[in-house]
Scaffold this active site. Structure first.
Site, PDB file in Angstrom:
ATOM      1  N   ASP A   8       0.860  -1.179   0.000  1.00  0.00           N
ATOM      2  CA  ASP A   8       0.000   0.000   0.000  1.00  0.00           C
ATOM      3  C   ASP A   8       0.901   1.236   0.000  1.00  0.00           C
ATOM      4  OD1 ASP A   8       0.830   0.391   2.623  1.00  0.00           O
ATOM      5  OD2 ASP A   8      -1.165   0.230   3.514  1.00  0.00           O
ATOM      6  N   CYS A  65       2.973  -3.356   4.002  1.00  0.00           N
ATOM      7  CA  CYS A  65       2.169  -2.204   4.396  1.00  0.00           C
ATOM      8  C   CYS A  65       2.858  -1.601   5.625  1.00  0.00           C
ATOM      9  CB  CYS A  65       0.699  -2.558   4.633  1.00  0.00           C
ATOM     10  SG  CYS A  65       0.342  -3.643   6.016  1.00  0.00           S
ATOM     11  N   THR A  67       2.364  -1.658   9.002  1.00  0.00           N
ATOM     12  CA  THR A  67       2.651  -2.573  10.112  1.00  0.00           C
ATOM     13  C   THR A  67       2.827  -4.015   9.672  1.00  0.00           C
ATOM     14  OG1 THR A  67       0.304  -3.030  10.406  1.00  0.00           O
ATOM     15  CG2 THR A  67       1.230  -1.176  11.682  1.00  0.00           C
ATOM     16  N   HIS A  98       9.600 -23.484   9.697  1.00  0.00           N
ATOM     17  CA  HIS A  98       8.595 -24.105  10.569  1.00  0.00           C
ATOM     18  C   HIS A  98       7.172 -24.002  10.035  1.00  0.00           C
ATOM     19  CE1 HIS A  98      11.236 -23.917  14.481  1.00  0.00           C
ATOM     20  NE2 HIS A  98      11.836 -24.516  13.460  1.00  0.00           N
ATOM     21  N   HIS A 133       6.617 -30.177  11.889  1.00  0.00           N
ATOM     22  CA  HIS A 133       6.065 -28.906  11.411  1.00  0.00           C
ATOM     23  C   HIS A 133       4.997 -29.132  10.353  1.00  0.00           C
ATOM     24  CE1 HIS A 133       9.006 -26.900  13.818  1.00  0.00           C
ATOM     25  NE2 HIS A 133      10.003 -27.541  13.209  1.00  0.00           N
TER      26      HIS A 133
HETATM   27  C1  RB5 Z   1      -1.851   2.751   6.395  1.00  0.00           C
HETATM   28  O1  RB5 Z   1      -1.844   3.973   7.054  1.00  0.00           O
HETATM   29  C2  RB5 Z   1      -1.721   1.607   7.367  1.00  0.00           C
HETATM   30  O2  RB5 Z   1      -2.893   1.470   8.109  1.00  0.00           O
HETATM   31  C3  RB5 Z   1      -1.399   0.330   6.627  1.00  0.00           C
HETATM   32  O3  RB5 Z   1      -0.232   0.510   5.899  1.00  0.00           O
HETATM   33  C4  RB5 Z   1      -1.165  -0.899   7.472  1.00  0.00           C
HETATM   34  O4  RB5 Z   1      -0.283  -0.648   8.517  1.00  0.00           O
HETATM   35  C5  RB5 Z   1      -2.374  -1.602   7.933  1.00  0.00           C
HETATM   36  O5  RB5 Z   1      -2.341  -2.662   8.553  1.00  0.00           O
END
Ligand code: RB5
Length: 143
Positions: A8, A65, A67, A98, A133
Site C-alpha cells: 500500500d 504495508c 505494520t 517451521h 512442522h
Molecule cells: C496505512 O496507514 C496503514 O494502516 C497500513 O499501511 C497498514 O499498517 C495496515 O495494517
C-alpha cells in the site's frame, strides 16, 4: 525464480528497493503496485499477489504495508496462503523453516530498506523442515 509483490502507500519505496535487489539476483518480479504515496486500501493489492501464489504462477509472495498486519490478515483469510509477518531476518527464516510460509508480510514503517532486504533474503535462503512442522501446518485450516 518468480515472485509477486504488492504494497500500500506505506510501502512503495521498500517495494521498489526489494524489486531492484531481486532483479539483481535474476529473480523475475511481478509488481502489482501501488506505486506512490496516494492512500489506497491494502486488500486491493494483497489479494492480487495471493491469487498468483494460489495459482502456482509464482514461487512466493511479498506483501508490504505500514505494520504488515493488514496485509497478513488479508493473506491469511485465503485457503491456501500461509503468510508470516516478518520484522527480522530470524523470524523470516523461521516462518519458512517451521510454517512453510508461501507469503511474507513486511512492516515498512518499522524496518529500513536494508532490513527489508535482509528479511527477504533470509526467507529465500531458508527451507521447510517438514516432520512435526508438517503435522502442525496440516492442522491450521478450519471449516
Ligand atoms: C496505512 O496507514 C496503514 O494502516 C497500513 O499501511 C497498514 O499498517 C495496515 O495494517
Amino acid at each position: 525464480m518468480k515472485v509477486a509483490i504488492a504494497c500500500d502507500h506505506a510501502g512503495f519505496e521498500l517495494k521498489d528497493y526489494l524489486k531492484d535487489k531481486l532483479n539483481g539476483r535474476n529473480v523475475e518480479v511481478i509488481d502489482y503496485g501501488t506505486n506512490g504515496p496516494e492512500s489506497v486500501d491494502y486488500p486491493d493489492f494483497g489479494h492480487k499477489v495471493c491469487n498468483d501464489v494460489e495459482n502456482g504462477t509464482v514461487d512466493f509472495g511479498i506483501l508490504i504495508c505500514g505494520t504488515a498486519n493488514g496485509m497478513a490478515m488479508t493473506a491469511n483469510k485465503r485457503a491456501h496462503i500461509r503468510c508470516g509477518l516478518c520484522w527480522s531476518p530470524e523470524i523470516a527464516a523461521l516462518t519458512k523453516q517451521h510454517n512453510n510460509a508461501n507469503v511474507i508480510a513486511i512492516p515498512a514503517r518499522f524496518v529500513s530498506n536494508e532490513e527489508g532486504w535482509k528479511i527477504t533474503d533470509a526467507y529465500m535462503q531458508a527451507s521447510f523442515e517438514g516432520g512435526r512442522h508438517q503435522n502442525r501446518i496440516d492442522k491450521i485450516p478450519c471449516g
